[in-house]
Design a protein around this motif. Structure first.
Motif, PDB file in Angstrom:
ATOM      1  N   ARG A   1       0.834  -1.205   0.013  1.00 54.77           N
ATOM      2  CA  ARG A   1       0.175  -0.184   0.000  1.00 54.77           C
ATOM      3  C   ARG A   1       0.979   1.271   0.165  1.00 54.77           C
ATOM      4  NH1 ARG A   1      -1.909  -0.153   4.548  1.00 54.77           N
ATOM      5  NH2 ARG A   1      -3.744  -1.918   4.133  1.00 54.77           N
ATOM      6  N   LYS A   2       1.964   0.928   0.625  1.00 45.72           N
ATOM      7  CA  LYS A   2       2.641   1.976   0.991  1.00 45.72           C
ATOM      8  C   LYS A   2       3.482   2.467  -0.462  1.00 45.72           C
ATOM      9  CE  LYS A   2       7.286   4.361   3.180  1.00 45.72           C
ATOM     10  NZ  LYS A   2       7.636   3.645   4.852  1.00 45.72           N
ATOM     11  N   ARG A   3       4.399   1.478  -1.094  1.00 46.41           N
ATOM     12  CA  ARG A   3       4.837   1.890  -2.406  1.00 46.41           C
ATOM     13  C   ARG A   3       3.929   1.876  -3.115  1.00 46.41           C
ATOM     14  NH1 ARG A   3       7.438  -3.266  -4.227  1.00 46.41           N
ATOM     15  NH2 ARG A   3       8.628  -1.490  -5.560  1.00 46.41           N
ATOM     16  N   LEU A   4       2.667   1.605  -3.508  1.00 44.97           N
ATOM     17  CA  LEU A   4       1.676   2.257  -4.908  1.00 44.97           C
ATOM     18  C   LEU A   4       0.880   3.535  -4.336  1.00 44.97           C
ATOM     19  CD1 LEU A   4       0.785   0.681  -6.837  1.00 44.97           C
ATOM     20  CD2 LEU A   4      -1.279  -0.154  -5.282  1.00 44.97           C
ATOM     21  N   ARG A   5       1.224   3.804  -2.825  1.00 41.83           N
ATOM     22  CA  ARG A   5       0.260   5.106  -2.854  1.00 41.83           C
ATOM     23  C   ARG A   5       1.812   5.578  -3.417  1.00 41.83           C
ATOM     24  NH1 ARG A   5      -2.094   4.764   3.029  1.00 41.83           N
ATOM     25  NH2 ARG A   5      -4.687   4.438   2.466  1.00 41.83           N
ATOM     26  N   ALA A   6       2.640   5.802  -2.855  1.00 38.33           N
ATOM     27  CA  ALA A   6       4.146   7.108  -2.939  1.00 38.33           C
ATOM     28  C   ALA A   6       3.570   6.721  -5.264  1.00 38.33           C
ATOM     29  CB  ALA A   6       5.279   5.764  -2.426  1.00 38.33           C
ATOM     30  N   MET A   7       3.514   5.807  -5.691  1.00 40.79           N
ATOM     31  CA  MET A   7       4.047   5.943  -7.425  1.00 40.79           C
ATOM     32  C   MET A   7       2.843   6.332  -7.305  1.00 40.79           C
ATOM     33  SD  MET A   7       4.473   2.697  -9.512  1.00 40.79           S
ATOM     34  CE  MET A   7       5.396   3.339 -11.447  1.00 40.79           C
ATOM     35  N   ILE A   8       1.867   6.485  -7.315  1.00 40.51           N
ATOM     36  CA  ILE A   8       0.623   7.351  -7.566  1.00 40.51           C
ATOM     37  C   ILE A   8       0.860   8.214  -7.509  1.00 40.51           C
ATOM     38  CG2 ILE A   8      -2.182   7.720  -7.489  1.00 40.51           C
ATOM     39  CD1 ILE A   8      -2.317   4.881  -6.771  1.00 40.51           C
ATOM     40  N   ALA A   9       1.151   9.098  -5.861  1.00 44.88           N
ATOM     41  CA  ALA A   9       1.018  10.776  -6.016  1.00 44.88           C
ATOM     42  C   ALA A   9       2.448  11.034  -6.841  1.00 44.88           C
ATOM     43  CB  ALA A   9       1.739  10.368  -4.127  1.00 44.88           C
ATOM     44  N   GLN A  10       3.451  10.336  -7.332  1.00 39.80           N
ATOM     45  CA  GLN A  10       4.855  10.704  -7.663  1.00 39.80           C
ATOM     46  C   GLN A  10       3.867  11.020  -8.814  1.00 39.80           C
ATOM     47  OE1 GLN A  10       7.077  12.027  -6.705  1.00 39.80           O
ATOM     48  NE2 GLN A  10       8.771  11.546  -8.589  1.00 39.80           N
ATOM     49  N   GLY A  11       3.105   9.684  -9.498  1.00 42.36           N
ATOM     50  CA  GLY A  11       2.864  10.614 -11.184  1.00 42.36           C
ATOM     51  C   GLY A  11       3.520   9.042 -11.686  1.00 42.36           C
ATOM     52  N   ASP A  12       4.846   9.424 -12.203  1.00 45.40           N
ATOM     53  CA  ASP A  12       5.960   8.979 -12.836  1.00 45.40           C
ATOM     54  C   ASP A  12       6.938   7.449 -12.214  1.00 45.40           C
ATOM     55  OD1 ASP A  12       8.966  10.529 -13.152  1.00 45.40           O
ATOM     56  OD2 ASP A  12       8.349  10.226 -11.405  1.00 45.40           O
ATOM     57  N   GLY A  13       6.274   7.828 -10.997  1.00 44.27           N
ATOM     58  CA  GLY A  13       6.192   6.407  -9.782  1.00 44.27           C
ATOM     59  C   GLY A  13       8.514   6.239 -10.107  1.00 44.27           C
ATOM     60  N   THR A  14       8.486   7.522 -10.017  1.00 47.19           N
ATOM     61  CA  THR A  14      10.220   7.199  -9.958  1.00 47.19           C
ATOM     62  C   THR A  14      10.556   6.608  -8.850  1.00 47.19           C
ATOM     63  OG1 THR A  14      10.638   8.971 -12.027  1.00 47.19           O
ATOM     64  CG2 THR A  14      12.536   8.443 -10.598  1.00 47.19           C
ATOM     65  N   ASP A  15      10.485   7.187  -7.680  1.00 51.58           N
ATOM     66  CA  ASP A  15      10.842   6.914  -6.343  1.00 51.58           C
ATOM     67  C   ASP A  15      10.015   5.616  -6.237  1.00 51.58           C
ATOM     68  OD1 ASP A  15       9.573   9.988  -4.651  1.00 51.58           O
ATOM     69  OD2 ASP A  15      11.444   9.568  -6.089  1.00 51.58           O
ATOM     70  N   ALA A  16       9.254   5.278  -6.250  1.00 53.13           N
ATOM     71  CA  ALA A  16       9.089   3.583  -6.424  1.00 53.13           C
ATOM     72  C   ALA A  16      10.070   2.643  -6.826  1.00 53.13           C
ATOM     73  CB  ALA A  16       7.669   3.696  -6.469  1.00 53.13           C
ATOM     74  N   LEU A  17       9.905   2.977  -7.904  1.00 59.26           N
ATOM     75  CA  LEU A  17       9.925   1.978  -8.834  1.00 59.26           C
ATOM     76  C   LEU A  17      12.155   2.072  -8.714  1.00 59.26           C
ATOM     77  CD1 LEU A  17       9.445   2.651 -12.429  1.00 59.26           C
ATOM     78  CD2 LEU A  17       8.693   1.254 -11.072  1.00 59.26           C
ATOM     79  N   MET A  18      12.779   3.377  -8.081  1.00 61.73           N
ATOM     80  CA  MET A  18      14.138   2.904  -7.412  1.00 61.73           C
ATOM     81  C   MET A  18      14.421   1.823  -6.378  1.00 61.73           C
ATOM     82  SD  MET A  18      15.868   6.440  -8.707  1.00 61.73           S
ATOM     83  CE  MET A  18      17.164   6.430  -8.770  1.00 61.73           C
ATOM     84  N   GLU A  19      13.290   1.534  -5.511  1.00 68.12           N
ATOM     85  CA  GLU A  19      13.450   0.920  -4.052  1.00 68.12           C
ATOM     86  C   GLU A  19      13.723  -0.278  -4.758  1.00 68.12           C
ATOM     87  OE1 GLU A  19      10.155   1.567  -1.633  1.00 68.12           O
ATOM     88  OE2 GLU A  19      10.600   3.901  -1.707  1.00 68.12           O
ATOM     89  N   ASP A  20      14.681  -0.351  -5.140  1.00 68.81           N
ATOM     90  CA  ASP A  20      15.431  -2.191  -5.011  1.00 68.81           C
ATOM     91  C   ASP A  20      15.023  -3.008  -5.973  1.00 68.81           C
ATOM     92  OD1 ASP A  20      16.597  -3.573  -2.430  1.00 68.81           O
ATOM     93  OD2 ASP A  20      14.743  -3.912  -3.486  1.00 68.81           O
ATOM     94  N   GLY A  21      13.745  -2.500  -6.325  1.00 69.45           N
ATOM     95  CA  GLY A  21      12.126  -3.199  -7.041  1.00 69.45           C
ATOM     96  C   GLY A  21      11.572  -4.513  -6.171  1.00 69.45           C
ATOM     97  N   THR A  22      11.843  -4.614  -5.105  1.00 66.19           N
ATOM     98  CA  THR A  22      11.520  -5.522  -3.850  1.00 66.19           C
ATOM     99  C   THR A  22       9.971  -6.077  -4.371  1.00 66.19           C
ATOM    100  OG1 THR A  22      11.393  -4.012  -2.248  1.00 66.19           O
ATOM    101  CG2 THR A  22      13.528  -5.487  -2.367  1.00 66.19           C
TER     102      THR A  22
END
Length: 281
Positions: free
Chosen positions: A259-280
């Motif tokens: 939930r935390k990762r998805l919320r961050a990506m949706i808020a970011q728009g392009d998902g850069t932060d979520a995708l860089m968290e090493d893909g776990t």
């Protein structure tokens, strides 16, 4: 019995519950793509799952789960199953595939290469094996399963540019793109702390489910299902492609991370932060 709890974030549905119970209640033929990485039965330290069943019990369990996957999957759907054996249990993935012949056709068998040595240079990351008998295991399996083996794929959607550009005109290709083939080099960064991997022992990079979805073919109204959501990597991939997804996970802590990762990506728009968290996952 885990009582299922459901929530919606953007185009995505997160369900905390047992995947067998949840899939039994899902409409038949409602999912376009299933992409998942179940526990491998290698004794990993999951929070709420015993990853050390007998081989027969594990195969029985996975066969039942895959029968539910077959029920919820469309006739023209794709099931991408990421699984690995071990040096001590090398037959396990193939024993499972033999059992699944009654449910699916093995349309493609892809090797996910996590590390490769080209000449004297190593690319990627692997977990070394301390053994006098076995070599390091640098790959895992991605079994592409379909109901009849006749699903048309978007091979160029998951493809790569030509290295020799003369091949484009010489072989009358319409664009600078070719099929990637059945070996996928998808490295992931070294995880240096438990916090960095969300305390989840089984991980895969976002690029893996994203490439699986692209290979099947991205369509506006499609739905992706991950019955072993973990911390939401498949849902992150779906969000990056702007398609709907459903994730099922029994562990409350992993659902919270997803939930935390998805919320961050949706808020970011392009998902850069979520995708860089090493893909776990």
């Amino acid at each position: 019995m885990i009582r299922a709890r459901r929530e919606t974030l953007g185009m995505h549905t997160l369900i905390r519950g047992d995947c067998l119970s949840v899939m039994r209640r899902m409409p038949a033929g409602s999912v376009d793509v299933v992409v998942t990485s179940p526990p491998y039965n290698l004794g990993l330290a999951y929070r709420s799952y015993k990853d050390s069943l007998s081989e027969e019990s594990y195969l029985d369990w996975m066969e039942v789960i895959c029968s539910k996957v077959a029920r919820v999957m469309r006739d023209d759907g794709s099931f991408f199953l990421n699984i690995a054996g071990s040096s001590a249990q090398p037959w396990l993935p193939f024993e499972l595939m033999v059992r699944l012949r009654k449910l699916f056709t093995l349309q493609n068998h892809i090797s996910w290469i996590k590390s490769v040595a080209v000449g004297e240079v190593t690319h990627g990351h692997f977990k070394p094996v301390n053994s006098l008998r076995y070599v390091n295991r640098n790959h895992e399996h991605i079994f592409h399963l379909t109901k009849q083996g006749d699903v048309e794929l978007d091979r160029l959607g998951a493809g790569v540019p030509f290295t020799d550009k003369s091949n484009i005109h010489r072989r009358q290709h319409r664009e600078d793109r070719r099929c990637r083939g059945d070996t996928w080099f998808i490295p992931y960064e070294t995880v240096r702390s438990r916090q960095a991997r969300y305390s989840h022992p089984g991980t895969f990079p976002v690029a893996l489910p994203e490439r699986c979805i692209r290979l099947h073919g991205v369509k506006p109204d499609m739905i992706v299902l991950d019955p072993f959501m973990g911390t939401g990597t498949s849902l992150i991939a779906a969000e990056s492609l702007k398609i709907r997804s459903i994730g099922i996970e029994a562990d409350t802590t992993y659902v919270r991370f997803a939930r935390k990762r998805l919320r961050a990506m949706i808020a970011q728009g392009d998902g850069t932060d979520a995708l860089m968290e090493d893909g776990t996952q």
